[in-house]
Scaffold this motif. Structure first.
Motif, PDB file in Angstrom:
ATOM      1  N   ASP A 122       5.800  -1.090  -0.409  1.00 18.39           N
ATOM      2  CA  ASP A 122       5.215  -1.104  -1.672  1.00 18.39           C
ATOM      3  C   ASP A 122       3.847  -0.725  -1.858  1.00 18.39           C
ATOM      4  O   ASP A 122       3.168  -1.413  -1.358  1.00 18.39           O
ATOM      5  N   LYS A 123       3.739   0.203  -2.552  1.00 20.28           N
ATOM      6  CA  LYS A 123       2.453   0.815  -2.652  1.00 20.28           C
ATOM      7  C   LYS A 123       1.851   0.771  -3.944  1.00 20.28           C
ATOM      8  O   LYS A 123       2.488   1.028  -5.205  1.00 20.28           O
ATOM      9  N   THR A 124       0.718   0.501  -4.327  1.00 22.31           N
ATOM     10  CA  THR A 124      -0.028   0.402  -5.674  1.00 22.31           C
ATOM     11  C   THR A 124      -0.157   1.840  -6.075  1.00 22.31           C
ATOM     12  O   THR A 124      -0.257   2.895  -5.266  1.00 22.31           O
ATOM     13  N   ASP A 125       0.029   2.121  -7.258  1.00 23.73           N
ATOM     14  CA  ASP A 125       0.002   3.632  -7.873  1.00 23.73           C
ATOM     15  C   ASP A 125      -1.310   3.983  -7.732  1.00 23.73           C
ATOM     16  O   ASP A 125      -2.355   3.688  -8.242  1.00 23.73           O
ATOM     17  N   PRO A 126      -1.653   5.100  -6.993  1.00 24.62           N
ATOM     18  CA  PRO A 126      -2.904   5.738  -6.833  1.00 24.62           C
ATOM     19  C   PRO A 126      -3.664   6.088  -8.384  1.00 24.62           C
ATOM     20  O   PRO A 126      -4.991   6.236  -8.324  1.00 24.62           O
ATOM     21  N   HIS A 127      -2.578   6.336  -9.255  1.00 21.69           N
ATOM     22  CA  HIS A 127      -3.163   6.901 -10.421  1.00 21.69           C
ATOM     23  C   HIS A 127      -3.196   5.871 -11.501  1.00 21.69           C
ATOM     24  O   HIS A 127      -3.237   5.893 -12.799  1.00 21.69           O
ATOM     25  N   GLY A 128      -2.842   4.445 -10.987  1.00 15.25           N
ATOM     26  CA  GLY A 128      -2.743   3.407 -11.993  1.00 15.25           C
ATOM     27  C   GLY A 128      -3.963   3.248 -12.644  1.00 15.25           C
ATOM     28  O   GLY A 128      -5.289   2.986 -12.388  1.00 15.25           O
ATOM     29  N   THR A 129      -3.904   2.770 -13.999  1.00 16.03           N
ATOM     30  CA  THR A 129      -4.964   2.300 -14.811  1.00 16.03           C
ATOM     31  C   THR A 129      -5.420   0.991 -15.030  1.00 16.03           C
ATOM     32  O   THR A 129      -6.375   0.542 -15.542  1.00 16.03           O
ATOM     33  N   PHE A 130      -4.595   0.001 -14.612  1.00 18.26           N
ATOM     34  CA  PHE A 130      -4.471  -1.398 -14.555  1.00 18.26           C
ATOM     35  C   PHE A 130      -3.948  -1.767 -13.472  1.00 18.26           C
ATOM     36  O   PHE A 130      -2.734  -1.314 -12.935  1.00 18.26           O
ATOM     37  N   ALA A 131      -4.230  -2.930 -13.011  1.00 19.72           N
ATOM     38  CA  ALA A 131      -3.681  -3.758 -11.949  1.00 19.72           C
ATOM     39  C   ALA A 131      -3.632  -5.468 -12.043  1.00 19.72           C
ATOM     40  O   ALA A 131      -4.299  -5.779 -12.894  1.00 19.72           O
ATOM     41  N   GLU A 132      -2.778  -5.885 -11.303  1.00 18.94           N
ATOM     42  CA  GLU A 132      -2.941  -7.334 -11.320  1.00 18.94           C
ATOM     43  C   GLU A 132      -4.181  -7.816 -10.730  1.00 18.94           C
ATOM     44  O   GLU A 132      -4.942  -7.311  -9.994  1.00 18.94           O
TER      45      GLU A 132
END
Length: 636
Positions: free
Chosen positions: A107-117
């Motif tokens: 399970d990978k974090t979105d490389p282009h994600g704009t917000f995270a936990e």
């Protein structure tokens, strides 16, 4: 989906630049990541990711119970995967579940994600920014302004201040408290570190996993936008630390994203930093270059950031950086030609796509042309003056009785200071890892340490170059910086520390008010040594000058005299170019700064030549002090 061809010419001409900055392709996050949309009258989120070596990709999250079978992504051209998920909404968590070329499913974090936990959790969050900006006046007027004063307050957002429970402030709380402090002290800019999302607090934000996301420790992307907007409305610029040189090995991040080297070089002799236990970006891969350029533009365009300080540029430029085994370039040399091309391309695109934005290089070697324009150099606006920093700190850490043997340490910067556009930076790196805080680096008892530190600050502010000082040093914090704690703000009520903060305020005011202290930074005429060779007394004297013609508002000048031993020197002769009266603009020995308040009985320059000048002053030089003077009237 596709990206511009790797053969794009450098330097970029206007036609190519226009195509880049008007197309979605210059911002890969416009296509990739998670985007709330309405398709066929149905609300949902379109997800897309680049994973050319993956066997299978699905998106899992709050909208499907984290079930990897419900929302598989469809393979698209050139290694991209995408799908529309009607059940997904703004504010929900998600990850990409990638079965890689190696057969592992991660399970990978979105490389282009704009917000995270908030760490230690690593899911991305669907986010549609909705902040309303009110900083239009600032954005229209900003610019690199090489002849403008630039005084930067470096801040680690997680430890500048904490709430009563020891937790991080929200970006909105930080905005008001930080703006009040910075405005009170007269800084022109802040530089924020620890902003881009990172899993480990102890990395200070230099092990980035979210290149498009402000850290959730202090709030949402809209909260971060509020911080920037408020600083701008208060007349304060914002720089960010940006780390394109390496990224962490965390399984949830970019590392081996699709089961094979993707963002990193495949050869560990090029692709791994053993000192930092991090991967190195593959600057020869166009999709990686566009990922990084897209990140830079995200901060500069969407968050109105005024400049990026690019971390560890030397580690990018040299293939043999901190390694015994390395792969030469095609010419047999040690330079990473792909990284050099990337930096040129980055700076060209940034300066075109984000007018007024500033690019600053932390580059610790003598690599030529760091601040020269492309194609002659790398195209940065400023370079940190690491040589000046090392020489000056070495000198001030010496017992004054031995300083005469290193007298040249404080004059050598003038030999090369016009070769680049420099920023004099005393950063967080100088007050950690048992290096001591700045005031505690100074030899002697507590009074001598403070006197020496005040002299150090005055020399820094009167030496050509833009300024940067790390938080806590403005009030002589005696302990090293600890990223897990707030600054010891109670010390600002203690006279010894408050005096140093008063000096910083006065130095910033002089620096901003007086063109002779900032207009000629990059010109030989900006500084003239009066006395550079009195090693026995450890005394230095120089003129700072505004080299512009008087018809253009130039011609101002001031005299700076430093006595860097704990010896009082009465009637010390200093040559000046003009007779008559002089005014004392600043003495670091003033009582309001914590000094003795040594008086100057006579500030009249006599027609007695000295130091190659037609007149001279006789000054009383306090121990461990700096004096700044200006002519009071017409020549006598």
């Amino acid at each position: 989906m596709s990206f511009p061809a790797p053969g794009l010419p450098l330097p970029l001409d206007h036609e190519h630049l226009q195509k880049l900055v008007t197309a979605d392709l210059v911002r890969p996050d416009h296509l990739l990541g998670a985007h709330p949309v309405t398709e066929g009258g149905v609300e949902g989120v379109r997800f897309a990711v680049w994973a050319p070596n993956a066997q299978h990709v699905s998106v899992v999250g709050d909208f499907n119970g984290w079930n990897g079978f419900d929302n598989p992504l469809q393979p698209l051209d050139f290694g991209f995967w995408g799908a529309f998920v009607p059940s997904a909404r703004h504010g929900q968590r998600y990850k990409f579940r990638v079965t890689g070329a190696d057969g592992r499913t991660v399970d990978k974090t979105d490389p282009h994600g704009t917000f995270a936990e908030v760490r230690p959790n690593t899911a991305s969050i669907v986010w549609q920014q909705a902040f309303t900006w009110t900083d239009q006046a600032w954005m229209a007027a900003r610019g690199p302004g090489f002849d403008r004063p630039v005084s930067v307050y470096e801040v680690h957002v997680g430890s500048w201040a904490r709430d009563e429970h020891g937790w991080f402030l929200n970006y909105r709380e930080l905005a008001h408290r930080l703006a009040d402090h910075v405005a009170e002290l007269g800084y022109t800019h802040v530089e924020l570190l620890g902003v881009m999302e990172h899993p480990f607090d102890g990395s200070w934000g230099y092990q980035v996993t979210g290149y498009y996301a402000p850290t959730s420790r202090l709030g949402s992307p809209d909260d971060f936008a509020y911080l920037v907007n408020h600083l701008h409305v208060r007349g304060i610029g914002v720089y960010l630390d940006w780390v394109p040189g390496h990224f962490p090995t965390d399984d949830s991040g970019l590392a081996h994203f699709d089961g094979a080297p993707l963002y990193e070089y495949s050869d560990p002799r090029k692709g791994f930093h053993f000192d930092w236990n991090t991967y190195i970006f593959d600057y020869g891969r166009n999709e990686v270059v566009m990922f990084l350029i897209g990140s830079a533009l995200k901060w500069l365009q969407d968050f109105h950031i005024d400049g990026l300080r690019v971390d560890a540029v030397a580690s990018m430029l040299y293939l043999d950086f901190s390694r015994s085994e390395w792969v030469p370039n095609i010419h047999g040399g040690r330079e990473n030609l792909e990284a050099i091309a990337f930096l040129k391309r980055l700076n060209e695109v940034v300066h075109h796509a984000a007018p007024g934005a500033v690019m600053v290089a932390e580059e610790s070697t003598a690599f030529p042309g760091v601040t020269a324009p492309v194609p002659f150099g790398l195209g940065f606006d400023y370079k940190w003056a690491m040589g000046w920093m090392n020489d000056t700190l070495f000198y001030f850490e010496r017992d004054p009785v031995y300083r005469k043997y290193d007298h040249h340490k404080l004059t050598f910067f003038n030999v090369y200071r016009t070769g680049e556009k420099f920023m004099l930076a005393i950063s967080h790196d100088e007050v950690v890892h048992l290096k001591k805080s700045l005031v505690m680096k100074m030899p002697g008892d507590w009074y001598a340490q403070r006197a020496g530190y005040r002299a150090f600050l005055a020399l820094m502010w009167t030496t050509p170059g833009k300024k940067l000082l790390f938080m806590g040093q403005e009030f002589a914090q005696p302990t090293e910086w600890n990223h897990d704690e707030a600054l010891p703000w109670h010390l600002t009520d203690v006279p010894d520390h408050r005096g140093v903060m008063t000096l910083v305020r006065r130095l910033n005011a002089l620096y901003r008010e007086r063109p002779d202290l900032h207009v000629g930074d990059t010109l030989d005429e900006g500084l003239l040594w009066l006395s550079a060779d009195d090693a026995e007394a450890s005394v230095y004297a120089y003129l700072r000058r505004d080299p512009r013609p008087s018809a253009q508002g130039g011609g101002a000048w001031s005299v700076v005299v430093a006595n860097l031993t704990p010896v009082y020197r009465e009637g010390y002769p200093v040559g000046v170019p003009q007779g008559g009266g002089y005014r004392l603009l600043l003495s670091t020995d003033d009582g309001e700064f914590g000094g003795f308040g040594t008086q100057q009985p006579d500030l009249t320059a006599r027609e007695e030549g000295w130091h190659g000048q037609t007149h001279s002053l006789r000054l009383n030089l306090p121990p461990l002090s700096v004096l700044v003077l200006e002519p009071a009237g017409e020549q006598g």
